[in-house]
Scaffold this motif. Structure first.
Motif, PDB file in Angstrom:
ATOM      1  N   PRO A 409     123.962  75.901 -88.323  1.00  0.00           N
ATOM      2  CA  PRO A 409     124.711  76.860 -87.501  1.00  0.00           C
ATOM      3  C   PRO A 409     124.927  78.208 -88.174  1.00  0.00           C
ATOM      4  N   HIS A 413     122.974  79.768 -83.542  1.00  0.00           N
ATOM      5  CA  HIS A 413     124.096  79.322 -82.716  1.00  0.00           C
ATOM      6  C   HIS A 413     123.669  78.128 -81.859  1.00  0.00           C
ATOM      7  N   ASP A 438     121.609  85.121 -84.449  1.00  0.00           N
ATOM      8  CA  ASP A 438     120.606  84.130 -84.865  1.00  0.00           C
ATOM      9  C   ASP A 438     119.578  84.763 -85.809  1.00  0.00           C
TER      10      ASP A 438
END
Length: 512
Positions: A409, A413, A438
């Motif tokens: 993570p 995401h 990301d």
């Protein structure tokens, strides 16, 4: 002589004393190995599972279960950005580490050479498995013209040929009550196309609607490839590795080799007399001299690599994109709308016209992120260098945990979910700002540097053509009670072993 005296002495020694001596020697060796690996080995300062620090058993166990990439991901989650996965092997997760390992090179020669990870003892490692950076560079230059834009345009008709054959079969069979098993059919279409593109070999899976012996044997060999690599970690046990593999698998391994050799000989005889351009034409043009036995063996191995590389990743991509989209109906809806909105006719669909389709590209990228082509870690031999600021001694094997990166993570995401939106440009109407941070620029599914996949442009063309034509022609329905979870249902050996997945293909009814 001393040797005669020693042999006589051993014979005269009571069995009980020999057993005690042997156990003592083994214990002493194990103790020294433990102390050296845990406290003095160049990799000793890096954290990791305790078993992995002094033994290759941790590595061997997780590879044998088909869950090695997931185990490495868990270890990185627990121990940090560098983890020791074997006494002489480290795994990294940061994008900086990826660049340091795979993109460092001088004049096309990589600084971190390949290990013997995939050496099957053929006496020739072809292109993909070649460890010598200079030899690899030479062969890569020979193969490169096969994937030029001019060459790919000439080969596009072959890509369409097999996609169209698949579409025709689905018109005939796809909407029946029982449905069709998608993994099998995508394997068939991908292998048919790969063999024909590589060396004009027609396997006719789609025509005959059954797997060839060649394809079946390839999957039987899949576990042997992993067994072979595990035993490289236990060189003293290597002579007995075949005791751990059923004889049928060994026979299959040699049978696959034999079948590929026969097909290659046939292709050599047909030089200058094939229906379309294939990769082989660049390896051995019609006006080239007849290859020697050694040269033919080398071409045979390279051709085998091209067939596998053009088959399994493509099969996984087209299977995964349809399956994941069906499991996420909103994603499927957006993908179908884009494709059908872009083309009035099935015949209008071609590679150049597909390149601007952002959601199609995003869907394929997300499938690549989930399935991860290079989940085996791509181990390399460190020359003695810093990797993301960590100095690693010469001779230590290093790898990049791509699957761990894609599931972290910190970098993505909602990492365990299929979300094509994360790959869309920010001005796209379906862009979701939740994915703004990301690490999209840090993900290189076809790798970087001298070892990057030369077939990347072909893979993009082929997968776009297939997904677009299929979803333009059909409404695809998933049969009920199928809850596929990648982490649970996929296993990595030499290639990803995928679960069965049943669907129906309903032809789209359009006004004429």
């Amino acid at each position: 002589m001393a040797s005669t005296w020693l042999f006589q002495h051993i014979i005269e020694t009571p069995t009980r004393d020999l057993v005690i001596f042997s156990l003592g020697a083994i214990t002493l060796y194990a103790s020294f190995r433990y102390i050296y690996n845990v406290y003095f080995h160049p990799a000793a300062r890096f954290p990791g599972p305790k078993l992995a620090a002094f033994s290759n058993l941790w590595y061997a166990y997780h590879w044998s279960t088909g869950k090695y990439p997931f185990a490495v991901a868990e270890a990185l989650k627990k121990y940090g950005d560098v983890v020791r996965v074997a006494p002489n092997e480290l795994a990294f997760i940061t994008p900086e580490a990826f660049n340091d390992i795979y993109d460092s090179h001088t004049s096309g020669i990589e600084h971190f050479p390949k290990t013997n990870f995939m050496d099957l003892g053929l006496g020739d490692n072809g292109l993909s498995w070649e460890m010598d950076p200079v030899k690899h560079h030479t062969d890569a230059k020979k193969v490169a013209p096969a994937f030029s834009i001019k060459s790919l345009k000439a080969k596009e008709s072959t890509m369409h040929k097999y996609t169209d054959a698949f579409v025709q079969r689905m018109r005939e069979l796809g909407s029946n009550d029982a449905g069709i098993e998608l993994k099998t059919w995508t394997d068939w279409v991908a292998m048919d196309a790969s063999a024909d593109l590589a060396y004009s070999r027609e396997l006719n899976h789609l025509r005959n609607m059954k797997s060839t012996h060649f394809l079946d044997q390839m999957w039987i060999v899949n576990f042997f490839v992993t067994t072979n690599q595990i035993f490289k970690k236990f060189p003293l046990l290597s002579p007995i590795k075949f005791l751990f593999v059923p004889p049928a698998i060994i026979a299959s391994y040699h049978e696959v080799q034999s079948m590929n050799e026969k097909a290659l000989n046939s292709r050599i005889e047909r030089r200058g007399n094939t229906e379309h351009l294939d990769h082989f034409e660049q390896l051995l043009p019609a006006d080239a001299p007849v290859p020697t036995k050694k040269e033919k063996k080398h071409i045979e191995v390279i051709t085998g690599h091209l067939v596998i590389a053009g088959y399994e990743p493509i099969a996984s991509q087209i299977f995964g994109t349809i399956m994941f989209s069906l499991l996420q109906p909103e994603s499927l809806k957006l993908l179908v709308e884009e494709i059908r909105g872009a083309f009035k006719s099935y015949d209008d669909i071609h590679a150049d016209a597909l390149a601007p389709l952002k959601y199609l590209h995003a869907s394929l990228m997300e499938t690549l992120r989930i399935t991860v082509l290079s989940s085996n870690g791509q181990p390399r031999l460190c020359p003695g260098a810093k990797i993301d600021g960590n100095y690693v001694a010469k001779g230590v094997e290093v790898q990049y945990a791509v699957l761990a990166f894609t599931r972290n993570p910190r970098y993505f995401h909602d990492p365990n979910s299929y979300r094509p939106q994360r790959w869309l440009p920010e001005d796209h109407p379906h862009w979701d700002p939740a994915f703004k941070n990301d690490a999209r620029d840090g993900y290189h599914p076809f790798s970087l540097g001298p070892r990057s996949c030369p077939g990347m442009p072909l893979a993009w063309r082929q997968t776009r053509i297939f997904i677009a034509k299929v979803l333009w022609a059909f409404d695809v329905e998933m049969l009920p009670n199928q809850n596929i979870i990648f982490e649970k249902d996929f296993r990595m050996f030499g290639m990803w072993e995928k679960p069965s997945f049943w669907v129906r293909f309903h032809p789209v009814q359009r006004d004429q």
